[in-house]
Design an enzyme around this catalytic site. Structure first.
Site, PDB file in Angstrom:
ATOM      1  CG  HIS A  75     -51.251 -11.376  21.868  1.00  0.00           C
ATOM      2  ND1 HIS A  75     -51.398 -12.402  22.472  1.00  0.00           N
ATOM      3  CD2 HIS A  75     -52.334 -11.733  20.662  1.00  0.00           C
ATOM      4  CE1 HIS A  75     -52.194 -13.065  22.019  1.00  0.00           C
ATOM      5  NE2 HIS A  75     -52.682 -12.913  21.092  1.00  0.00           N
ATOM      6  CG  ASN A 148     -53.730 -17.696  22.428  1.00  0.00           C
ATOM      7  OD1 ASN A 148     -52.879 -16.634  22.306  1.00  0.00           O
ATOM      8  ND2 ASN A 148     -54.969 -17.400  21.796  1.00  0.00           N
ATOM      9  CG  HIS A 339     -44.522 -15.121  10.355  1.00  0.00           C
ATOM     10  ND1 HIS A 339     -45.996 -15.288  10.033  1.00  0.00           N
ATOM     11  CD2 HIS A 339     -44.146 -15.383   9.072  1.00  0.00           C
ATOM     12  CE1 HIS A 339     -45.972 -15.448   8.784  1.00  0.00           C
ATOM     13  NE2 HIS A 339     -45.028 -15.362   8.178  1.00  0.00           N
TER      14      HIS A 339
HETATM   15 FE1  HDE Z   1     -52.319 -13.551  16.758  1.00  0.00          FE
HETATM   16  N1  HDE Z   1     -51.788 -11.800  15.988  1.00  0.00           N
HETATM   17  N2  HDE Z   1     -53.630 -13.416  15.174  1.00  0.00           N
HETATM   18  N3  HDE Z   1     -53.559 -15.246  17.430  1.00  0.00           N
HETATM   19  N4  HDE Z   1     -51.270 -13.621  18.254  1.00  0.00           N
HETATM   20  C1  HDE Z   1     -50.649 -11.095  16.644  1.00  0.00           C
HETATM   21  O1  HDE Z   1     -48.680 -10.240  15.387  1.00  0.00           O
HETATM   22  C2  HDE Z   1     -53.562 -12.605  13.926  1.00  0.00           C
HETATM   23  C3  HDE Z   1     -54.459 -15.900  16.860  1.00  0.00           C
HETATM   24  C4  HDE Z   1     -51.102 -14.591  19.378  1.00  0.00           C
HETATM   25  O2  HDE Z   1     -45.947 -12.455  21.980  1.00  0.00           O
HETATM   26  C5  HDE Z   1     -50.333  -9.937  15.823  1.00  0.00           C
HETATM   27  O3  HDE Z   1     -46.857  -9.531  16.233  1.00  0.00           O
HETATM   28  C6  HDE Z   1     -54.639 -13.191  13.246  1.00  0.00           C
HETATM   29  C7  HDE Z   1     -54.694 -17.144  17.386  1.00  0.00           C
HETATM   30  C8  HDE Z   1     -50.014 -14.411  19.881  1.00  0.00           C
HETATM   31  O4  HDE Z   1     -45.379 -11.053  20.046  1.00  0.00           O
HETATM   32  C9  HDE Z   1     -51.142 -10.076  14.567  1.00  0.00           C
HETATM   33  C10 HDE Z   1     -55.392 -13.931  13.718  1.00  0.00           C
HETATM   34  C11 HDE Z   1     -53.635 -17.198  18.145  1.00  0.00           C
HETATM   35  C12 HDE Z   1     -49.493 -13.130  19.666  1.00  0.00           C
HETATM   36  C13 HDE Z   1     -51.743 -11.369  14.919  1.00  0.00           C
HETATM   37  C14 HDE Z   1     -54.843 -14.188  15.020  1.00  0.00           C
HETATM   38  C15 HDE Z   1     -52.992 -16.091  18.220  1.00  0.00           C
HETATM   39  C16 HDE Z   1     -50.183 -12.797  18.448  1.00  0.00           C
HETATM   40  C17 HDE Z   1     -50.227  -8.604  16.677  1.00  0.00           C
HETATM   41  C18 HDE Z   1     -56.905 -14.723  13.335  1.00  0.00           C
HETATM   42  C19 HDE Z   1     -53.370 -18.397  19.487  1.00  0.00           C
HETATM   43  C20 HDE Z   1     -48.284 -12.501  20.236  1.00  0.00           C
HETATM   44  C21 HDE Z   1     -48.761  -8.499  17.013  1.00  0.00           C
HETATM   45  C22 HDE Z   1     -56.475 -15.748  12.416  1.00  0.00           C
HETATM   46  C23 HDE Z   1     -52.908 -19.653  18.486  1.00  0.00           C
HETATM   47  C24 HDE Z   1     -47.042 -12.760  19.824  1.00  0.00           C
HETATM   48  C25 HDE Z   1     -47.976  -9.301  16.187  1.00  0.00           C
HETATM   49  C26 HDE Z   1     -46.197 -12.149  20.572  1.00  0.00           C
HETATM   50  C27 HDE Z   1     -50.226 -11.608  17.919  1.00  0.00           C
HETATM   51  C28 HDE Z   1     -52.764 -11.773  13.900  1.00  0.00           C
HETATM   52  C29 HDE Z   1     -55.304 -15.289  16.006  1.00  0.00           C
HETATM   53  C30 HDE Z   1     -51.627 -15.911  19.145  1.00  0.00           C
HETATM   54  C31 HDE Z   1     -51.764  -8.830  14.467  1.00  0.00           C
HETATM   55  C32 HDE Z   1     -55.183 -12.344  11.777  1.00  0.00           C
HETATM   56  C33 HDE Z   1     -55.718 -18.177  17.005  1.00  0.00           C
HETATM   57  C34 HDE Z   1     -49.643 -15.458  21.211  1.00  0.00           C
HETATM   58  O5  HDE Z   1     -50.210 -10.341  13.413  1.00  0.00           O
END
Ligand code: HDE
Length: 732
Positions: A75, A148, A339
Site C-alpha cells: 500500500h 479494501n 492499525h
Molecule cells: Fe494490510 N498491511 N496486512 N491488509 N493493509 C499494511 O501497514 C498486513 C490486509 C491494508 O493507507 C501495512 O502501515 C498483514 C487485509 C490497508 O496506510 C502492514 C496482513 C486488508 C493498508 C500490513 C494484511 C489490508 C495496509 C503496510 C495479513 C484489508 C494501508 C504499511 C493478515 C482488510 C493503510 C502499513 C494505509 C497496510 C500488514 C492483510 C488492508 C505491513 C500482516 C486483509 C488498506 O502492516
C-alpha cells in the site's frame, strides 16, 4: 463568515491547525539563525573548495539526505483526504460505541486510498486491490477501519502474508514487473494456494481498475463484533457504499492512463474536493447474531468468503463525507499510521486468523517506518482525546511531561494518571469464552475454495464475464512457466468450464476432464504436494447460484447518483457554435456533471458568432481516456477537426471504450468518418436514430442541445455501452 467557519472547525482540525507552520518572510536555519545567501556555499575564493565549516550548507544537505522514509511495504502509493462521519440514527441496539449513538455528532475522519503492490511512484490505474483505510477520531479515542475495495482476501491465515506479498511484488532477481500481478511468482504461489481463487475472480474483474476512488466500495473484509451496552454480541461486516455508484475503467483505458496521467486517481480526488464535489459513502452493516455463528455453510471467520447480500442484507446506517484535502502530503498522507488494533468500546475483533495476525503487524511496521514508538504523537495520528499514561522517552519524544512519576501504581504525585472503570468509558473486552488445544491447523469449515468463486462468476453480467476472461488471458499469457499456467487452468476449470476453455485457448492449451493436457493426453501440471486444504465438492455460498451486490453493472440496491461529476470532452476549433457550447455546458452543470473544452491550443478559439470560446486543455495534453464521454458541437469547426487523425482517434477510442459519444449537425459527419472508417458499419437509413441511441451514440440537432444533453445524462444513468457491435474490429 470567517468567524463562523472557525467555530465550525472540529477538534482534529484545530489540532492540525496548531501544528501548521506558516512560512515567515525571513529565512532561517533549523537553529533559527538568519540566512543571507541560500544559493552559494561558503568557499575559499570564488573558484576554491567548499569549506567544512559551512554549517548552513551541511545542515541543508543533511536534512535533504534524510527526507525519505521507508515506503509502506504494501500500500505504498496512496492519496487521502479529511472529512467526517455521521450515523443516521442511534445504533445503541447494536453497539455501545459512542460515535455511533448520536446522529448530531460529526466524527472527524481521515481516509487513505491506496494500491497494494506498486511502489510510491507507480501508476494509479494498475490492476490491483485498493486500500480503503479510515481513521475515525472519536470522543473515545481512534478507531481505524483498515479495509479494501474488495470484500475478500487471498489467504486465510496471516502467516502466509509475507509469501503472498513476496510473490506479487517485482521478482527479486531483476525487480520486474512493477505494480503488476502478471508474472510467474504470483501465479506460482496462488496456483498452490487455492483459497486465493475467490479473490482472484475479483482482482480480474472490473473492481480492480476503478474509474475513481470516489466510485468504489469499501469493505472491512473480516468479521468484527459489535457489542451493545447489555453485552449482546453480533458479528458484523462493514461496507462503504459510494453515493456516486460503482464505476470502473476498461483495461485499455487503465493501461493508457498509466502513461498519460499516472496520478489519475489522486488528481481526481484532489480536484473533486477542491471543486466542492465532496465524495460520500454510506456505511452499511451486515449483522449475524453470535448464536447463529454456525448457521451457514461458510465460516463467518473466513476472510476468503463474503456473506451473500441475498442472505444477509446490508443495513445502511450512516454517511461519510470527505471535504478537505491535506495541507501537506508527507505530513499527513505519508505519515498517517493505521492499525487494525485501534478499536473503541462497543467494537471487538473476531477470531478470524487473518485479522488476528494483522493485530500484530500494523504497530510493528509503524515502528520502523516512522522511526520509533512516538509516531502516535505525529499530528495526523494523535487522537482528539487527551492521552495520559506512563510511557516515556523513545526516539522523537515531543511531549514534555513534568514530574518524577512514570509508573503505576504510585503514591508520590497523587497516583495520576489513574485507571478508569469500564462504566466511565474504559475499554474492557467482553468476556468471550476461549478454550482450545495448542495446534497449527485450519478449521475444516475453511476448506471450500471454489464455491464462492463460482458464485461470483455466476453473478456477473455477460460483459463482466468477458472482462474477467480477457484479464486472465492477459495475465496468464505473461506467465512464462508452462506448468504454472497449466495449474491455473485446472483451478479455473473447477470454477467455470467456459471460462477455463476460453483462457486455455488463449494460452494454446487444452483441458480434458478438468485437467490441462498435452496433445498425447498426458498431464501438463504434474501433481505436487498439496498445500491447499481444498475440497471442491462443497459450496460455501449459502446454497445460492448467484447473489446481488457483486455485479457492478446491475442496478444497485443503494441510492446512487451516476451523473454527478462525470466529465465530458467538448472538441472544438475556430468556427464552433459558441451557443451550443454554452448550452451544453449549462445543461451538464445543472445535472452536476462537467464539460471541458479541448482544442489544438490553449487560450481560446473564435466561435461562429465571432466570440472567444475559452479552451481548458489541448488535445495533446489530454485524451479520451480522461473523460466519461465526448461531445462534438456543430459549426465549421467540425470540418476542420475531420482532417485531424488524432481527433478521429479520440472519438473512435471513446466509442470503443463503450462511452457515450454525442454530436449535433456538422459533427455527425466527423463521427461517421471516425467510426465508420474504423470498421463499424453505418446503421441502415431509417433505423438509425433509435438503434444509435440505444448504443450511446447520440446524434441530435443544434437547435435542441438541451434535448441532447438530457439524452447524454440518461446515457450516464445507463452506464457504459458494452453491447456495441464490431468494436473488436476497430484499430484503436
Ligand atoms: Fe494490510 N498491511 N496486512 N491488509 N493493509 C499494511 O501497514 C498486513 C490486509 C491494508 O493507507 C501495512 O502501515 C498483514 C487485509 C490497508 O496506510 C502492514 C496482513 C486488508 C493498508 C500490513 C494484511 C489490508 C495496509 C503496510 C495479513 C484489508 C494501508 C504499511 C493478515 C482488510 C493503510 C502499513 C494505509 C497496510 C500488514 C492483510 C488492508 C505491513 C500482516 C486483509 C488498506 O502492516
Amino acid at each position: 463568515m470567517g468567524e463562523a467557519r472557525k467555530t465550525e472547525k472540529n477538534d482534529k482540525e484545530r489540532d492540525l491547525e496548531a501544528n501548521k507552520v506558516i512560512p515567515q518572510p525571513e529565512m532561517s536555519s533549523d537553529q533559527g539563525i538568519k540566512v543571507s545567501d541560500d544559493r552559494n556555499s561558503l568557499k575559499a575564493g570564488s573558484r576554491g573548495p567548499t569549506l567544512m565549516e559551512d554549517f548552513l550548507f551541511r545542515e541543508k544537505i543533511t536534512h535533504f539526505d534524510h527526507e525519505r522514509i521507508p515506503e509502506r511495504v504494501v500500500h505504498a502509493r496512496g492519496a487521502a483526504a479529511h472529512g467526517h462521519f455521521q450515523v443516521y440514527e442511534s445504533l445503541a441496539e447494536y453497539t455501545a460505541a459512542k460515535f455511533l449513538q448520536d446522529p448530531s455528532v460529526k466524527t472527524p475522519v481521515f481516509l487513505r486510498f491506496s494500491t497494494v503492490a506498486g511502489s510510491r511512484g507507480s501508476a494509479d490505474t494498475a490492476r490491483d486491490v485498493r486500500g480503503f483505510a479510515t481513521k475515525f477520531y472519536t470522543e473515545e479515542g481512534n478507531f481505524d477501519l483498515v479495509g479494501n475495495n474488495i470484500p475478500v482476501f487471498f489467504i486465510q491465515d496471516a502467516i502466509k502474508f509475507p509469501d503472498l506479498v513476496h510473490s506479487v511484488k517485482p521478482e527479486p532477481h531483476n525487480e520486474i514487473p512493477q505494480a503488476s500481478s502478471a508474472h510467474d511468482t504470483f501465479y506460482d504461489f496462488i496456483s498452490l494456494t487455492p483459497e486465493s481463487m475467490h479473490m482472484l475472480m475479483w482482482i480480474m474483474s472490473d473492481r480492480a481498475i476503478p474509474r475513481s476512488y470516489r466510485m468504489m466500495e469499501g469493505f472491512g473484509v473480516h468479521s468484527f463484533k459489535l457489542v451493545n451496552s447489555q453485552g449482546k454480541v453480533r458479528f458484523v461486516k462493514f461496507h462503504w457504499k459510494p453515493v456516486l455508484g460503482i464505476h470502473s475503467l476498461v483495461w485499455d483505458e487503465a493501461v493508457k492512463l498509466a502513461g498519460k496521467d499516472p496520478d489519475f486517481h489522486r488528481r481526481d480526488l484532489w480536484e473533486a474536493i477542491e471543486g466542492g464535489d465532496f465524495p460520500e459513502w454510506e456505511l452499511g452493516l451486515q449483522l449475524i447474531d453470535e448464536e447463529d455463528e454456525q448457521k451457514f455453510d461458510f465460516d463467518v471467520l473466513d476472510s476468503t468468503k463474503i456473506w451473500p447480500e441475498d442472505l444477509i442484507p446490508v443495513k445502511i446506517v450512516g454517511k461519510m463525507t470527505l471535504n478537505r484535502n491535506p495541507d501537506n502530503f508527507f505530513a499527513e498522507t505519508e505519515q498517517v499510521a493505521f492499525h487494525t488494533g485501534n478499536i473503541v468500546p462497543g467494537i471487538e475483533f473476531s477470531n478470524d486468523p487473518l485479522l488476528q495476525g494483522r493485530l500484530f503487524s500494523y504497530l510493528d511496521t509503524q515502528l520502523l517506518r516512522l522511526g520509533g514508538p512516538n509516531f502516535t504523537q505525529i499530528p495526523i495520528n494523535r487522537p482528539i482525546t487527551p492521552v495520559s499514561n506512563n510511557f516515556r522517552d523513545g526516539l522523537h519524544q515531543h511531549r514534555i511531561i513534568p514530574g518524577r512519576v512514570s509508573y503505576h501504581p504510585s503514591s508520590l504525585e497523587g497516583n495520576a494518571p489513574a485507571e478508569v472503570s469500564p462504566a466511565a468509558g474504559a475499554f474492557a473486552s467482553y468476556p468471550e469464552r476461549v478454550e482450545g488445544t495448542k495446534l497449527r491447523e485450519r478449521s475444516a469449515s475453511f476448506s471450500d475454495h471454489y464455491g464462492q468463486a463460482r458464485l461470483f462468476w455466476n453473478s456477473m453480467s455477460v460483459a463482466e464475464k468477458q472482462h474477467i476472461s480477457s484479464a486472465l488471458q492477459f495475465e496468464l499469457a505473461k506467465v512464462e512457466t508452462r506448468e504454472v499456467r497449466a495449474r491455473m487452468l485446472e483451478h479455473l476449470a473447477l470454477i467455470n468450464e467456459v471460462l477455463a476453455n476460453q483462457v486455455a485457448a488463449a494460452l494454446g492449451e487444452k483441458i480434458q476432464d478438468g485437467k490441462a493436457v498435452q496433445d498425447d493426453g498426458t498431464s501438463l501440471a504434474p501433481a505436487l504436494a498439496d498445500f491447499s486444504n481444498a475440497v471442491s465438492e462443497t459450496s460455501a455460498s449459502g446454497g445460492l447460484q448467484r447473489t446481488s451486490g457483486l455485479s457492478t453493472l446491475e442496478k444497485p440496491k443503494f441510492k446512487v447518483d451516476n451523473v454527478k461529476t462525470r466529465k465530458v470532452a467538448v472538441l472544438v476549433a475556430d468556427g464552433v457554435s459558441g451557443e451550443q457550447v454554452d448550452a451544453f455546458k449549462a445543461g451538464l452543470k445543472a445535472a452536476g456533471a462537467k464539460a471541458e473544452v479541448l482544442a489544438s491550443h490553449l487560450g481560446s478559439v473564435i466561435s461562429a458568432e465571432g466570440k472567444p470560446v475559452a479552451v481548458d486543455k489541448t488535445f495533446t495534453t489530454s485524451g479520451s481516456v480522461m473523460y466519461d464521454a465526448v461531445f462534438i458541437p456543430g459549426g465549421k469547426s467540425a470540418d476542420a477537426l475531420k482532417k485531424q487523425g488524432p481527433i478521429r482517434y479520440f472519438i473512435a477510442e471513446a466509442y470503443k471504450h463503450a462511452k457515450p459519444v454525442a454530436t449535433v449537425d456538422e459533427g455527425a459527419d466527423l463521427i461517421r468518418l471516425a467510426l465508420f472508417l474504423e470498421g463499424i458499419s453505418e446503421p441502415e437509413a431509417g433505423k438509425k436514430a433509435p438503434a444509435n441511441r440505444d448504443l450511446g451514440l447520440i446524434v441530435g440537432k443544434g437547435s435542441d442541445v438541451k434535448g441532447l444533453t438530457k439524452q447524454l445524462i440518461a446515457a450516464f444513468e445507463q452506464g457504459r455501452f458494452f453491447d456495441r457491435p464490431q468494436v473488436e474490429e476497430m484499430a484503436v
